[in-house]
Design an enzyme around this catalytic site. Structure first.
Site, PDB file in Angstrom:
ATOM      1  N   GLU A   1      -0.570  -4.660  23.747  1.00 10.05           N
ATOM      2  CA  GLU A   1       0.099  -3.364  23.903  1.00 10.05           C
ATOM      3  C   GLU A   1      -0.528  -2.571  25.048  1.00 10.05           C
ATOM      4  OE1 GLU A   1       0.152  -1.372  20.130  1.00 10.05           O
ATOM      5  OE2 GLU A   1       1.514  -2.847  19.253  1.00 10.05           O
TER       6      GLU A   1
ATOM      7  N   ILE B   1       2.366   2.783   2.429  1.00 14.78           N
ATOM      8  CA  ILE B   1       3.588   2.615   3.217  1.00 14.78           C
ATOM      9  C   ILE B   1       4.538   1.661   2.513  1.00 14.78           C
ATOM     10  CG2 ILE B   1       4.522   1.767   5.402  1.00 14.78           C
ATOM     11  CD1 ILE B   1       1.841   2.678   6.695  1.00 14.78           C
TER      12      ILE B   1
ATOM     13  N   GLY C   1       0.827  -1.192   0.000  1.00 16.50           N
ATOM     14  CA  GLY C   1       0.000   0.000   0.000  1.00 16.50           C
ATOM     15  C   GLY C   1       0.863   1.243   0.000  1.00 16.50           C
TER      16      GLY C   1
ATOM     17  N   THR D   1       6.007  -3.319  11.425  1.00 14.69           N
ATOM     18  CA  THR D   1       5.569  -1.986  11.830  1.00 14.69           C
ATOM     19  C   THR D   1       4.077  -1.801  11.571  1.00 14.69           C
ATOM     20  OG1 THR D   1       6.235  -1.120   9.660  1.00 14.69           O
ATOM     21  CG2 THR D   1       7.811  -0.866  11.467  1.00 14.69           C
TER      22      THR D   1
ATOM     23  N   ALA E   1       6.133   4.145  15.300  1.00 12.53           N
ATOM     24  CA  ALA E   1       6.543   4.358  13.906  1.00 12.53           C
ATOM     25  C   ALA E   1       5.751   5.477  13.257  1.00 12.53           C
ATOM     26  CB  ALA E   1       6.378   3.064  13.108  1.00 12.53           C
TER      27      ALA E   1
ATOM     28  N   HIS F   1       5.406   1.088  19.354  1.00 11.56           N
ATOM     29  CA  HIS F   1       4.331   1.490  18.432  1.00 11.56           C
ATOM     30  C   HIS F   1       4.421   2.993  18.173  1.00 11.56           C
ATOM     31  CE1 HIS F   1       0.111   0.150  16.917  1.00 11.56           C
ATOM     32  NE2 HIS F   1       0.661   1.048  16.108  1.00 11.56           N
TER      33      HIS F   1
END
Length: 322
Positions: free
Chosen positions: A265, A155, A153, A234, A286, A284
């Site tokens: 998390e 990213i 996609g 990521t 990024a 988390h």
């Protein structure tokens, strides 16, 4: 003037939101679940924020005027998609606002694991300079390596371009194939997932979390990877079977991993990943950078204005398109 809610969150720089807020939008800033939030929800046309587990059928029933849930993130796994579908409210992600940040972070983790950055820092800080056994230290370059991108996609495409700047060969797997012309333009080659896992020196994950992608990387997939390969994640923690990954890192099935996301998390204090020398971890972080505070809110407010004008919003999540 149209009422919108900006959901308060520690990751949001609200001064930037106030700076960019168009004058035709009446924004209430409130945290999910507070009395202020519930009151504002009665008249809100748009909600700007991150996905929240409380956004169920009762949430949409309490928001009769809501026409848009505008996320500030790329991920939307905390959203109740079926509840939004039943309410007829589109959910939109951030339009790639954090794609550069996540792509850079993926490259950061690749470099960190290949050059054992955390170990180097710890050795220098502890006065060991190059460690206790220099002859056992193996550091690797990215140049000449094959990168396998799972999920091409916004990213994934940026990771591909950055990796090529480092001299890497890039192959990808995605359920949506690029045309040959587009693949040539991006200088990437399609590979089947098993093929990609077997032939990549580094595998970088960039897929949304869904029932189809949960634990898509498990024991059998990790066993296909080279013993010298690294896994970079990521996107979302549950895309990887964390227990299987820990076993693979301990027994040498793969060489190491760079992880920005976890199955839980924040992870519990006894997570075995904390004790492994071949792992580099981040929290988390990024996506949210100071730079993309502007692009996230800019995209969000633009989409709100589109919906208020009666236009179709941009960046509707795939599950709600059509």
């Amino acid at each position: 003037m149209a009422r919108i809610i900006i959901a308060d969150n520690p990751l949001n720089e609200l001064d930037i939101a106030r700076e960019l807020l168009p004058p035709d939008l009446d924004a209430v800033i409130a945290r999910h679940g507070t009395p202020e939030f519930r009151t504002a929800l009665q008249d809100a046309v748009c909600l700007v924020g991150f996905g929240d587990g409380t956004m169920d059928d009762a949430f949409y029933k309490a928001a009769p005027k809501l026409k848009l849930v505008q996320l500030l993130s790329a991920g939307y796994d905390r959203c109740d998609i079926e509840a939004a579908r039943r309410a007829g409210v589109p959910i939109c992600n951030n339009g790639g606002a954090n794609s550069t940040a996540v792509a850079e972070h993926a490259m950061l983790l690749m470099l960190a694991v290949c050059r054992r950055l955390v170990w180097q820092h710890a050795s220098v800080a502890a006065g060991r300079w190059r460690g206790n056994a220099v002859q056992d230290v193996k550091l690797f370059e990215l140049r000449g390596r094959t990168l396998g991108i799972v999920g091409l996609g916004a990213i994934g495409k940026k990771v591909a371009r950055m990796a090529q700047a480092f001299g890497m060969t890039v192959q990808y797997y995605d359920i949506i194939r690029l045309s040959e012309e587009r693949a040539d333009d991006l200088n990437v080659r399609f590979a089947l997932l098993n093929e990609l896992l077997k032939t990549s020196d580094i595998v970088s994950l960039h897929v949304p979390l869904s029932p189809d992608t949960k634990h898509m990387i498990g024991t059998s997939q990790l066993a296909m990877m080279k013993p010298s390969a690294y896994l970079i994640n990521t996107c979302r923690g549950p895309v990887v079977d964390e227990k299987a990954l820990i076993a693979a890192l301990i027994n040498g099935t793969i060489a190491g991993a760079g992880l920005d996301v976890f199955d839980q998390e924040p992870p519990p204090a006894d997570n075995p990943l904390f004790t492994l020398p071949n792992v580099t971890l981040s929290a988390h972080f990024a996506g949210p950078t100071w730079d993309n505070q502007y692009s996230r809110f800019r995209n969000a407010f633009d989409n709100c204005q589109r919906v208020i004008r009666g236009e179709k919003p941009l960046w509707i999540i795939p599950e709600l398109q059509g």
